[in-house]
Design a protein around this motif. Structure first.
Motif, mmCIF file in Angstrom:
data_model
loop_
_atom_site.group_PDB
_atom_site.id
_atom_site.type_symbol
_atom_site.label_atom_id
_atom_site.label_comp_id
_atom_site.label_asym_id
_atom_site.label_seq_id
_atom_site.Cartn_x
_atom_site.Cartn_y
_atom_site.Cartn_z
ATOM 1 N N ASP A 1 -1.981 -9.054 -4.327
ATOM 2 C CA ASP A 1 -1.399 -8.360 -3.181
ATOM 3 C C ASP A 1 -0.488 -7.203 -3.581
ATOM 4 N N ARG A 2 -0.789 -6.572 -4.722
ATOM 5 C CA ARG A 2 -0.016 -5.404 -5.131
ATOM 6 C C ARG A 2 -0.754 -4.135 -4.716
ATOM 7 N N PRO A 3 -0.032 -3.082 -4.326
ATOM 8 C CA PRO A 3 -0.714 -1.859 -3.902
ATOM 9 C C PRO A 3 -1.459 -1.194 -5.052
ATOM 10 N N GLU A 4 -2.618 -0.664 -4.766
ATOM 11 C CA GLU A 4 -3.416 0.032 -5.777
ATOM 12 C C GLU A 4 -2.729 1.351 -6.112
ATOM 13 N N LEU A 5 -2.387 1.540 -7.391
ATOM 14 C CA LEU A 5 -1.476 2.615 -7.761
ATOM 15 C C LEU A 5 -2.065 4.013 -7.582
ATOM 16 N N LYS A 6 -3.342 4.178 -7.822
ATOM 17 C CA LYS A 6 -3.918 5.508 -7.609
ATOM 18 C C LYS A 6 -3.823 5.902 -6.139
ATOM 19 N N ALA A 7 -4.029 4.935 -5.262
ATOM 20 C CA ALA A 7 -3.876 5.204 -3.831
ATOM 21 C C ALA A 7 -2.423 5.497 -3.491
ATOM 22 N N VAL A 8 -1.500 4.826 -4.172
ATOM 23 C CA VAL A 8 -0.069 5.085 -3.967
ATOM 24 C C VAL A 8 0.270 6.528 -4.318
ATOM 25 N N LEU A 9 -0.213 6.973 -5.474
ATOM 26 C CA LEU A 9 0.071 8.346 -5.902
ATOM 27 C C LEU A 9 -0.542 9.364 -4.947
ATOM 28 N N GLU A 10 -1.728 9.074 -4.457
ATOM 29 C CA GLU A 10 -2.365 9.979 -3.501
ATOM 30 C C GLU A 10 -1.550 10.053 -2.208
ATOM 31 N N ALA A 11 -1.035 8.910 -1.756
ATOM 32 C CA ALA A 11 -0.231 8.884 -0.529
ATOM 33 C C ALA A 11 1.073 9.656 -0.715
ATOM 34 N N LEU A 12 1.691 9.505 -1.879
ATOM 35 C CA LEU A 12 2.942 10.221 -2.148
ATOM 36 C C LEU A 12 2.691 11.722 -2.270
ATOM 37 N N ALA A 13 1.557 12.087 -2.875
ATOM 38 C CA ALA A 13 1.220 13.506 -3.004
ATOM 39 C C ALA A 13 1.042 14.141 -1.626
ATOM 40 N N ARG A 14 0.479 13.384 -0.690
ATOM 41 C CA ARG A 14 0.315 13.905 0.671
ATOM 42 C C ARG A 14 1.664 14.141 1.351
ATOM 43 N N GLU A 15 2.701 13.460 0.843
ATOM 44 C CA GLU A 15 4.053 13.666 1.361
ATOM 45 C C GLU A 15 4.759 14.827 0.663
ATOM 46 N N GLY A 16 4.040 15.498 -0.247
ATOM 47 C CA GLY A 16 4.622 16.631 -0.953
ATOM 48 C C GLY A 16 5.377 16.268 -2.217
ATOM 49 N N LEU A 17 5.227 15.043 -2.691
ATOM 50 C CA LEU A 17 5.914 14.578 -3.898
ATOM 51 C C LEU A 17 4.972 14.735 -5.086
ATOM 52 N N ARG A 18 5.366 15.515 -6.068
ATOM 53 C CA ARG A 18 4.487 15.846 -7.197
ATOM 54 C C ARG A 18 4.970 15.302 -8.538
ATOM 55 N N ARG A 19 6.281 15.056 -8.658
ATOM 56 C CA ARG A 19 6.846 14.593 -9.930
ATOM 57 C C ARG A 19 7.549 13.263 -9.690
ATOM 58 N N LEU A 20 6.981 12.192 -10.248
ATOM 59 C CA LEU A 20 7.452 10.836 -9.974
ATOM 60 C C LEU A 20 8.151 10.254 -11.199
ATOM 61 N N PHE A 21 9.332 9.681 -10.980
ATOM 62 C CA PHE A 21 10.152 9.084 -12.033
ATOM 63 C C PHE A 21 10.157 7.574 -11.802
ATOM 64 N N VAL A 22 9.461 6.824 -12.656
ATOM 65 C CA VAL A 22 9.318 5.376 -12.498
ATOM 66 C C VAL A 22 10.401 4.678 -13.305
ATOM 67 N N GLU A 23 11.236 3.892 -12.606
ATOM 68 C CA GLU A 23 12.383 3.278 -13.282
ATOM 69 C C GLU A 23 12.273 1.767 -13.459
ATOM 70 N N GLY A 24 11.286 1.110 -12.936
ATOM 71 C CA GLY A 24 11.204 -0.333 -13.207
ATOM 72 C C GLY A 24 10.740 -1.104 -12.000
ATOM 73 N N GLY A 25 10.595 -2.399 -12.313
ATOM 74 C CA GLY A 25 10.888 -3.128 -13.534
ATOM 75 C C GLY A 25 9.692 -3.266 -14.439
ATOM 76 N N GLY A 26 9.701 -4.353 -15.245
ATOM 77 C CA GLY A 26 8.707 -4.527 -16.281
ATOM 78 C C GLY A 26 7.279 -4.614 -15.783
ATOM 79 N N GLN A 27 7.070 -5.278 -14.657
ATOM 80 C CA GLN A 27 5.713 -5.399 -14.124
ATOM 81 C C GLN A 27 5.212 -4.065 -13.583
#
Length: 214
Positions: A124-150
């Protein structure tokens, strides 16, 4: 979409003790550098477990800083983030996104949180490529991932990490500590994610190592 993974660890790659103590592994100069990196990105992302455990603000807090604050993103499939969380309380002041696999909950959207839906992948975790596509549609191009380990492991497994900013403190926590990166299911060295070190800096007693994907 470019993705930068930030790690702040002990020498042996731990982000907390077995009891969860993590403040502060790295020193003040390392923490200031992290805030500067946040300022250079469009959005800062954490997983639900980090958001629930730490109740972070994920803002740029530097002396005299008056620039734009990055958007905040939480991967929270089941929308567990409480309305008392700092991220929710400040959602009308700073763009705050929650990525879920279900329909948006009114208690979050009414507070100003922008709930994005993404298809579920395994557990039940979101598919990450789809996540990035959704964020890109919001105009977000540079993503800083801070955690956690999983979350870190998920981005690495999917081959989505373009750069790593690794802050390493001169302490050793041991195998019972919490790892910075979860299981990657790497069968052989050739299958492991490979990076090239581009720079090493001393920040007080800490080391700041910078890597880019090969």
């Amino acid at each position: 979409m470019s993705v930068t993974l930030k790690l702040a660890t002990s020498l042996d790659g731990r982000i907390a003790t077995a009891a969860g103590q993590s403040k502060w592994i790295t020193g003040e100069r390392s923490r200031a550098a992290v805030h500067q990196l946040r300022a250079e990105h469009d959005a800062v992302l954490v997983g639900a477990e980090t958001a629930l455990a730490d109740d972070p603000e994920l803002t740029v807090r530097l002396p005299g800083y008056a620039g734009r604050q990055p958007a905040r993103v939480v991967l929270d499939s089941r929308q567990r983030l409480p309305t008392t969380a700092k991220l929710v309380q400040t959602a009308r002041e700073i763009p705050t996104y929650l990525v879920a696999t279900e329909a948006p909950q009114a208690r979050l959207t009414d507070a100003g949180v922008r709930v994005l839906q993404a298809p579920a992948l395994g557990e039940d975790r979101p598919e990450l490529k789809a996540v990035l596509e959704a964020l890109a549609r919001e105009g977000l191009r540079r993503l800083f991932v801070e955690g956690g380990g999983q979350v870190a492991a998920s981005f690495l497994r999917c081959g989505l990490v373009d750069a790593v900013e690794w802050f390493r403190a001169p302490i050793v926590i041991g195998g019972e500590g919490r790892p910075a990166i979860g299981a990657l299911a790497v069968a052989g060295l050739a299958d492991a994610p490979h990076f090239r070190r581009t720079e090493v800096r001393e920040l007080g007693d800490d080391l700041w190592e910078r890597y880019e994907r090969i």
